[in-house]
Design a protein around this motif. Structure first.
Motif, PDB file in Angstrom:
ATOM      1  N   ALA A 188       0.857  -1.194   0.000  1.00 41.51           N
ATOM      2  CA  ALA A 188       0.000   0.000   0.000  1.00 41.51           C
ATOM      3  C   ALA A 188       0.882   1.229   0.000  1.00 41.51           C
ATOM      4  N   ARG A 189       0.328   2.352  -0.513  1.00 39.90           N
ATOM      5  CA  ARG A 189       1.037   3.624  -0.519  1.00 39.90           C
ATOM      6  C   ARG A 189       0.258   4.621   0.332  1.00 39.90           C
ATOM      7  N   TYR A 190       0.928   5.181   1.341  1.00 42.02           N
ATOM      8  CA  TYR A 190       0.319   6.159   2.234  1.00 42.02           C
ATOM      9  C   TYR A 190       0.961   7.533   2.040  1.00 42.02           C
ATOM     10  N   THR A 191       0.144   8.557   2.151  1.00 41.42           N
ATOM     11  CA  THR A 191       0.637   9.916   2.371  1.00 41.42           C
ATOM     12  C   THR A 191       0.266  10.312   3.788  1.00 41.42           C
ATOM     13  N   ILE A 192       1.253  10.770   4.548  1.00 41.82           N
ATOM     14  CA  ILE A 192       1.018  11.263   5.910  1.00 41.82           C
ATOM     15  C   ILE A 192       1.129  12.776   5.882  1.00 41.82           C
ATOM     16  N   ARG A 193       0.080  13.459   6.318  1.00 35.70           N
ATOM     17  CA  ARG A 193       0.057  14.922   6.336  1.00 35.70           C
ATOM     18  C   ARG A 193      -0.169  15.391   7.762  1.00 35.70           C
ATOM     19  N   LEU A 194       0.795  16.117   8.304  1.00 32.76           N
ATOM     20  CA  LEU A 194       0.599  16.726   9.617  1.00 32.76           C
ATOM     21  C   LEU A 194      -0.120  18.052   9.423  1.00 32.76           C
ATOM     22  N   TRP A 195      -1.149  18.286  10.194  1.00 35.53           N
ATOM     23  CA  TRP A 195      -1.943  19.502  10.035  1.00 35.53           C
ATOM     24  C   TRP A 195      -1.034  20.725  10.081  1.00 35.53           C
ATOM     25  N   GLY A 196      -1.076  21.519   9.011  1.00 36.12           N
ATOM     26  CA  GLY A 196      -0.296  22.751   8.967  1.00 36.12           C
ATOM     27  C   GLY A 196       1.198  22.541   8.875  1.00 36.12           C
ATOM     28  N   GLY A 197       1.627  21.320   8.528  1.00 40.62           N
ATOM     29  CA  GLY A 197       3.066  21.047   8.535  1.00 40.62           C
ATOM     30  C   GLY A 197       3.500  20.123   7.423  1.00 40.62           C
ATOM     31  N   ALA A 198       4.390  19.206   7.768  1.00 40.11           N
ATOM     32  CA  ALA A 198       5.077  18.364   6.790  1.00 40.11           C
ATOM     33  C   ALA A 198       4.153  17.322   6.180  1.00 40.11           C
ATOM     34  N   ARG A 199       4.571  16.847   5.002  1.00 41.15           N
ATOM     35  CA  ARG A 199       3.953  15.703   4.347  1.00 41.15           C
ATOM     36  C   ARG A 199       5.073  14.741   3.944  1.00 41.15           C
ATOM     37  N   PHE A 200       4.817  13.457   4.048  1.00 41.13           N
ATOM     38  CA  PHE A 200       5.802  12.475   3.601  1.00 41.13           C
ATOM     39  C   PHE A 200       5.086  11.197   3.184  1.00 41.13           C
ATOM     40  N   GLY A 201       5.839  10.308   2.543  1.00 39.53           N
ATOM     41  CA  GLY A 201       5.255   9.087   2.031  1.00 39.53           C
ATOM     42  C   GLY A 201       5.755   7.857   2.761  1.00 39.53           C
ATOM     43  N   VAL A 202       4.868   6.890   2.925  1.00 31.00           N
ATOM     44  CA  VAL A 202       5.222   5.591   3.501  1.00 31.00           C
ATOM     45  C   VAL A 202       4.649   4.527   2.573  1.00 31.00           C
ATOM     46  N   THR A 203       5.530   3.766   1.941  1.00 28.72           N
ATOM     47  CA  THR A 203       5.103   2.769   0.961  1.00 28.72           C
ATOM     48  C   THR A 203       5.492   1.374   1.424  1.00 28.72           C
ATOM     49  N   PHE A 204       4.523   0.473   1.442  1.00 31.05           N
ATOM     50  CA  PHE A 204       4.757  -0.930   1.749  1.00 31.05           C
ATOM     51  C   PHE A 204       4.699  -1.718   0.449  1.00 31.05           C
ATOM     52  N   THR A 205       5.719  -2.511   0.218  1.00 29.00           N
ATOM     53  CA  THR A 205       5.761  -3.376  -0.959  1.00 29.00           C
ATOM     54  C   THR A 205       6.024  -4.797  -0.497  1.00 29.00           C
ATOM     55  N   ASP A 206       4.979  -5.595  -0.461  1.00 26.86           N
ATOM     56  CA  ASP A 206       5.079  -6.979   0.019  1.00 26.86           C
ATOM     57  C   ASP A 206       5.752  -7.042   1.387  1.00 26.86           C
ATOM     58  N   GLY A 207       5.363  -6.110   2.260  1.00 26.22           N
ATOM     59  CA  GLY A 207       5.851  -6.102   3.635  1.00 26.22           C
ATOM     60  C   GLY A 207       7.083  -5.272   3.886  1.00 26.22           C
ATOM     61  N   THR A 208       7.759  -4.829   2.829  1.00 23.22           N
ATOM     62  CA  THR A 208       8.943  -3.983   2.993  1.00 23.22           C
ATOM     63  C   THR A 208       8.541  -2.526   2.921  1.00 23.22           C
ATOM     64  N   VAL A 209       8.990  -1.715   3.881  1.00 27.97           N
ATOM     65  CA  VAL A 209       8.552  -0.325   3.960  1.00 27.97           C
ATOM     66  C   VAL A 209       9.649   0.615   3.503  1.00 27.97           C
ATOM     67  N   THR A 210       9.237   1.663   2.782  1.00 24.87           N
ATOM     68  CA  THR A 210      10.119   2.741   2.361  1.00 24.87           C
ATOM     69  C   THR A 210       9.477   4.053   2.767  1.00 24.87           C
ATOM     70  N   VAL A 211      10.251   4.920   3.403  1.00 22.79           N
ATOM     71  CA  VAL A 211       9.752   6.223   3.828  1.00 22.79           C
ATOM     72  C   VAL A 211      10.459   7.285   2.993  1.00 22.79           C
ATOM     73  N   THR A 212       9.694   8.191   2.392  1.00 25.73           N
ATOM     74  CA  THR A 212      10.255   9.215   1.510  1.00 25.73           C
ATOM     75  C   THR A 212       9.794  10.599   1.951  1.00 25.73           C
ATOM     76  N   PRO A 213      10.634  11.617   1.754  1.00 27.59           N
ATOM     77  CA  PRO A 213      10.250  12.971   2.164  1.00 27.59           C
ATOM     78  C   PRO A 213       9.130  13.559   1.309  1.00 27.59           C
ATOM     79  N   ARG A 214       8.866  12.961   0.153  1.00 24.09           N
ATOM     80  CA  ARG A 214       7.745  13.397  -0.682  1.00 24.09           C
ATOM     81  C   ARG A 214       6.685  12.305  -0.725  1.00 24.09           C
ATOM     82  N   PRO A 215       5.413  12.667  -0.725  1.00 29.38           N
ATOM     83  CA  PRO A 215       4.352  11.661  -0.800  1.00 29.38           C
ATOM     84  C   PRO A 215       4.381  10.936  -2.142  1.00 29.38           C
ATOM     85  N   PRO A 216       3.858   9.721  -2.208  1.00 31.03           N
ATOM     86  CA  PRO A 216       3.775   9.013  -3.482  1.00 31.03           C
ATOM     87  C   PRO A 216       2.822   9.730  -4.434  1.00 31.03           C
ATOM     88  N   ALA A 217       3.023   9.516  -5.732  1.00 32.48           N
ATOM     89  CA  ALA A 217       2.214  10.207  -6.735  1.00 32.48           C
ATOM     90  C   ALA A 217       0.742   9.824  -6.641  1.00 32.48           C
TER      91      ALA A 217
END
Length: 269
Positions: A188-217
């Motif tokens: 799954a691909r998540y975008t995390i948005r903090l109210w009034g602040g940062a946004r970043f992406g958390v992507t799970f690929t078959d159980g492996t997680v990648t965290v990126t400073p930009r949200p997924p497309a």
């Protein structure tokens, strides 16, 4: 060079936040005669939690100075065991001396992080830059400072600005505290948005997680969350379902039903 001067070379505001948090925790502790008061939601007393903070701040200062310190293998279970061994070997539980140690070791970490130059250090949660290590220090102090404030009926020191400064560590740590059993096979691909602040992406690929400073497309689920709520949930201090029920967490996207699953994918160290 003092810790105050070291702040100038860290990310803006980080050194000031570390120093202020250490001083506020010390202020919560000073004057406390009975440190056997239990910490809510913990097996520790106030004295034990404060002793752990003093020891952890010293550990961070040593790591920032380039001194290797073994402390578990990064799993929550090994860190908990290391904490208990360290506490058993350290007898101080009085509030005043522990308050002084927390401040002194935090300042020493700032000084060491500035004076050691570039390069990564090996921490209980894997290698990281010294700037991320100081963010780790801040995050750790805020978590236990929150606990101590609650135990003693004082106002806690977690706020929006300090949460923003904790993000470099939290984003670095997320792949290392993923619950392998819960995340197994999950994509799954998540975008995390903090109210009034940062946004970043958390992507799970078959159980492996990648965290990126930009949200997924094309995120499957966007989670918008109040910053202090995000921090306390990330550290396991509050119940995610209660936060959602109070409207502190909102979700939308192609698969919004994935939002309640997100916190369970991680185990707070």
């Amino acid at each position: 060079m003092t810790g105050r001067e070291a702040r100038d070379t860290l990310p803006a505001g980080l050194g000031d936040a570390v120093r202020a948090t250490a001083e506020e925790i010390a202020a919560v502790l000073r004057g406390v005669a009975d440190t056997s008061v239990p910490v809510p939601g913990s097996q520790w007393t106030v004295g034990e939690a404060a002793a752990h903070l003093a020891q952890a701040n010293e550990l961070m200062a040593d790591l920032a100075a380039g001194r290797e310190r073994g402390y578990g293998d990064g799993t929550p279970q090994s860190l908990a065991a290391a904490n208990e061994r360290a506490l058993a070997a350290f007898g101080e539980r009085a509030a005043e001396p522990l308050a002084g140690m927390i401040v002194a070791h935090a300042d020493a970490c700032l000084t060491a992080a500035d004076g050691a130059g570039a390069g990564s250090v090996v921490t209980p949660l894997g290698p990281m830059s010294r700037a991320v290590l100081v963010s780790y220090l801040l995050t750790h102090m805020l978590g236990h400072g929150y606990d101590l404030a609650r135990a003693l009926g004082r106002r806690h020191m977690v706020d929006r600005e300090r949460v923003a400064l904790s993000l470099p560590f939290l984003m670095t740590a997320m792949p290392r505290v993923t619950d392998a059993a819960t995340a197994a096979g999950f994509t799954a691909r998540y975008t995390i948005r903090l109210w009034g602040g940062a946004r970043f992406g958390v992507t799970f690929t078959d159980g492996t997680v990648t965290v990126t400073p930009r949200p997924p497309a094309r995120p499957d689920c966007t989670i918008a969350i109040e910053p202090v709520t995000f921090f306390l949930m990330a550290l396991g201090r509050i119940d995610p379902h209660g936060a959602m029920a109070r409207g502190r967490v909102l979700a939308w996207g192609r698969r919004p039903w994935l939002a309640p699953r997100f916190p369970a994918l991680f185990t707070a160290p």
